[in-house]
Design a protein around this motif. Structure first.
Motif, PDB file in Angstrom:
ATOM      1  N   VAL A  43       0.872  -1.170   0.000  1.00  0.00           N
ATOM      2  CA  VAL A  43       0.000   0.000   0.000  1.00  0.00           C
ATOM      3  C   VAL A  43       0.914   1.226   0.000  1.00  0.00           C
ATOM      4  CG1 VAL A  43      -1.777   1.257   1.262  1.00  0.00           C
ATOM      5  CG2 VAL A  43      -1.787  -1.226   1.274  1.00  0.00           C
ATOM      6  N   ASN A  44       0.741   2.081  -0.994  1.00  0.00           N
ATOM      7  CA  ASN A  44       1.624   3.236  -1.136  1.00  0.00           C
ATOM      8  C   ASN A  44       0.862   4.550  -1.033  1.00  0.00           C
ATOM      9  OD1 ASN A  44       4.096   1.812  -1.668  1.00  0.00           O
ATOM     10  ND2 ASN A  44       3.237   1.291  -3.657  1.00  0.00           N
ATOM     11  N   GLU A  45       1.473   5.491  -0.341  1.00  0.00           N
ATOM     12  CA  GLU A  45       0.993   6.873  -0.247  1.00  0.00           C
ATOM     13  C   GLU A  45      -0.489   6.955   0.117  1.00  0.00           C
ATOM     14  OE1 GLU A  45       2.215   9.106  -3.670  1.00  0.00           O
ATOM     15  OE2 GLU A  45       4.234   8.277  -3.593  1.00  0.00           O
ATOM     16  N   LEU A  46      -0.856   6.217   1.142  1.00  0.00           N
ATOM     17  CA  LEU A  46      -2.224   6.200   1.645  1.00  0.00           C
ATOM     18  C   LEU A  46      -2.529   7.517   2.332  1.00  0.00           C
ATOM     19  CD1 LEU A  46      -4.574   4.164   1.939  1.00  0.00           C
ATOM     20  CD2 LEU A  46      -3.581   3.512   4.123  1.00  0.00           C
ATOM     21  N   SER A  47      -3.625   8.154   1.966  1.00  0.00           N
ATOM     22  CA  SER A  47      -3.999   9.442   2.549  1.00  0.00           C
ATOM     23  C   SER A  47      -5.497   9.486   2.810  1.00  0.00           C
ATOM     24  CB  SER A  47      -3.619  10.596   1.619  1.00  0.00           C
ATOM     25  OG  SER A  47      -2.223  10.680   1.455  1.00  0.00           O
ATOM     26  N   LYS A  48      -5.877  10.186   3.842  1.00  0.00           N
ATOM     27  CA  LYS A  48      -7.298  10.394   4.168  1.00  0.00           C
ATOM     28  C   LYS A  48      -7.404  11.748   4.847  1.00  0.00           C
ATOM     29  CE  LYS A  48     -11.603   9.067   5.095  1.00  0.00           C
ATOM     30  NZ  LYS A  48     -12.596   8.722   4.126  1.00  0.00           N
ATOM     31  N   HIS A  49      -8.296  12.595   4.334  1.00  0.00           N
ATOM     32  CA  HIS A  49      -8.479  13.896   4.961  1.00  0.00           C
ATOM     33  C   HIS A  49      -9.973  14.190   5.121  1.00  0.00           C
ATOM     34  CE1 HIS A  49      -8.719  14.913   0.674  1.00  0.00           C
ATOM     35  NE2 HIS A  49      -9.512  15.882   1.057  1.00  0.00           N
ATOM     36  N   PHE A  50     -10.258  15.060   6.070  1.00  0.00           N
ATOM     37  CA  PHE A  50     -11.626  15.460   6.367  1.00  0.00           C
ATOM     38  C   PHE A  50     -11.704  16.974   6.341  1.00  0.00           C
ATOM     39  CE2 PHE A  50     -10.801  11.567   8.746  1.00  0.00           C
ATOM     40  CZ  PHE A  50     -11.869  10.781   8.388  1.00  0.00           C
ATOM     41  N   LYS A  51     -12.852  17.491   5.904  1.00  0.00           N
ATOM     42  CA  LYS A  51     -13.128  18.925   6.032  1.00  0.00           C
ATOM     43  C   LYS A  51     -13.828  19.118   7.365  1.00  0.00           C
ATOM     44  CE  LYS A  51     -14.858  21.673   2.722  1.00  0.00           C
ATOM     45  NZ  LYS A  51     -15.659  22.031   1.549  1.00  0.00           N
ATOM     46  N   MET A  52     -13.281  19.978   8.194  1.00  0.00           N
ATOM     47  CA  MET A  52     -13.868  20.201   9.511  1.00  0.00           C
ATOM     48  C   MET A  52     -14.337  21.638   9.632  1.00  0.00           C
ATOM     49  SD  MET A  52     -11.251  18.045  11.903  1.00  0.00           S
ATOM     50  CE  MET A  52     -12.176  18.428  13.364  1.00  0.00           C
ATOM     51  N   PHE A  53     -15.538  21.792  10.173  1.00  0.00           N
ATOM     52  CA  PHE A  53     -16.126  23.102  10.407  1.00  0.00           C
ATOM     53  C   PHE A  53     -15.346  23.816  11.501  1.00  0.00           C
ATOM     54  CE2 PHE A  53     -19.379  25.443  12.970  1.00  0.00           C
ATOM     55  CZ  PHE A  53     -19.519  26.518  12.099  1.00  0.00           C
ATOM     56  N   VAL A  85      -7.557   1.145   8.867  1.00  0.00           N
ATOM     57  CA  VAL A  85      -8.005  -0.134   8.300  1.00  0.00           C
ATOM     58  C   VAL A  85      -8.932   0.110   7.108  1.00  0.00           C
ATOM     59  CG1 VAL A  85      -9.298  -2.261   8.746  1.00  0.00           C
ATOM     60  CG2 VAL A  85      -7.715  -1.381  10.477  1.00  0.00           C
ATOM     61  N   GLN A  86      -9.844   1.069   7.227  1.00  0.00           N
ATOM     62  CA  GLN A  86     -10.746   1.400   6.120  1.00  0.00           C
ATOM     63  C   GLN A  86      -9.951   1.795   4.879  1.00  0.00           C
ATOM     64  OE1 GLN A  86     -12.988   4.528   7.997  1.00  0.00           O
ATOM     65  NE2 GLN A  86     -14.631   3.154   8.646  1.00  0.00           N
ATOM     66  N   CYS A  87      -8.949   2.621   5.059  1.00  0.00           N
ATOM     67  CA  CYS A  87      -8.147   3.094   3.927  1.00  0.00           C
ATOM     68  C   CYS A  87      -7.342   1.962   3.297  1.00  0.00           C
ATOM     69  CB  CYS A  87      -7.216   4.215   4.369  1.00  0.00           C
ATOM     70  SG  CYS A  87      -8.059   5.748   4.752  1.00  0.00           S
ATOM     71  N   ILE A  88      -6.772   1.089   4.110  1.00  0.00           N
ATOM     72  CA  ILE A  88      -6.007  -0.039   3.564  1.00  0.00           C
ATOM     73  C   ILE A  88      -6.929  -0.972   2.789  1.00  0.00           C
ATOM     74  CG2 ILE A  88      -4.683  -2.107   4.163  1.00  0.00           C
ATOM     75  CD1 ILE A  88      -3.421  -0.479   6.465  1.00  0.00           C
ATOM     76  N   ARG A 148     -18.874  -0.751   2.665  1.00  0.00           N
ATOM     77  CA  ARG A 148     -18.730  -0.083   3.961  1.00  0.00           C
ATOM     78  C   ARG A 148     -17.856  -0.918   4.893  1.00  0.00           C
ATOM     79  NH1 ARG A 148     -22.424   0.365   8.769  1.00  0.00           N
ATOM     80  NH2 ARG A 148     -21.705   2.248   9.794  1.00  0.00           N
ATOM     81  N   VAL A 149     -16.915  -0.265   5.549  1.00  0.00           N
ATOM     82  CA  VAL A 149     -16.071  -0.900   6.555  1.00  0.00           C
ATOM     83  C   VAL A 149     -16.494  -0.333   7.901  1.00  0.00           C
ATOM     84  CG1 VAL A 149     -13.719  -1.229   7.411  1.00  0.00           C
ATOM     85  CG2 VAL A 149     -14.154  -1.184   4.948  1.00  0.00           C
ATOM     86  N   LYS A 150     -17.079  -1.194   8.727  1.00  0.00           N
ATOM     87  CA  LYS A 150     -17.596  -0.753  10.018  1.00  0.00           C
ATOM     88  C   LYS A 150     -16.540  -0.925  11.097  1.00  0.00           C
ATOM     89  CE  LYS A 150     -20.843  -3.741   9.974  1.00  0.00           C
ATOM     90  NZ  LYS A 150     -21.981  -4.580  10.361  1.00  0.00           N
TER      91      LYS A 150
END
Length: 160
Positions: free
Chosen positions: A5-15, A66-69, A78-80
């Motif tokens: 798994v390469n360059e795994l990224s996850k971002h969120f927009k937060m208020f 884990v969801q991202c991988i 869906r990954v719960k």
């Protein structure tokens, strides 16, 4: 066959809310957001059958990792979080994947009632959150991922 798994990224927009009552009122009508990077450019190689122990406080991003991988491996459902079920099972491209969350395990002997031995007797990939709650009742992880966080960033340590 190794899983890369390469360059795994996850971002969120937060208020971003302004302080005080007037700030809250102003923020309600003039919304401003900031980007929060939960994961940024993470690369990892996992061998078939490995056990990944994932350590971190509540909200550190263990399930998000884990969801991202799984998504990177080709799982598009869906990954719960397994916090209440303790075990979630997935099949990705013919590979069995087990995602365990031992947060609610108080006594390591409880693991006997969950038929966890079956999971460790079959060739599969295993992600185990709150691994330390197993208190030596499970095989040692082949790879440990430790996630620490504060308000602004996550620090991820990978221990082989």
């Amino acid at each position: 066959m190794p899983i890369q798994v390469n360059e795994l990224s996850k971002h969120f927009k937060m208020f971003k809310r302004e302080a005080g009552l007037s700030g809250a009122f102003h923020s309600f009508f003039n919304r401003k957001y900031e980007t929060f990077h939960a994961l940024k450019d993470i690369s990892v190689q996992i061998e078939d059958g490995e056990i990944l122990g994932i350590l971190g406080e509540n909200g550190a991003g263990k399930t998000t990792l884990v969801q991202c991988i799984l998504k990177e491996l080709g799982y598009h459902h869906r990954v719960k979080s397994p916090t209440y079920n303790i075990i979630e099972e997935y099949t990705v491209e013919g590979l069995k994947v087990y995602h365990l969350d031992l947060y609610r395990v108080v006594d390591a002997q409880e693991l006997e009632y969950l038929a966890i031995d079956d999971i460790f007797a079959t060739p599969c990939l295993r992600f185990i959150e709150w691994y330390e709650n197993a208190q030596g009742e499970l095989p040692q992880p082949d790879l440990t991922i430790q996630i620490k966080h504060n308000e602004n960033k996550r620090i991820i340590n990978v221990i082989k």
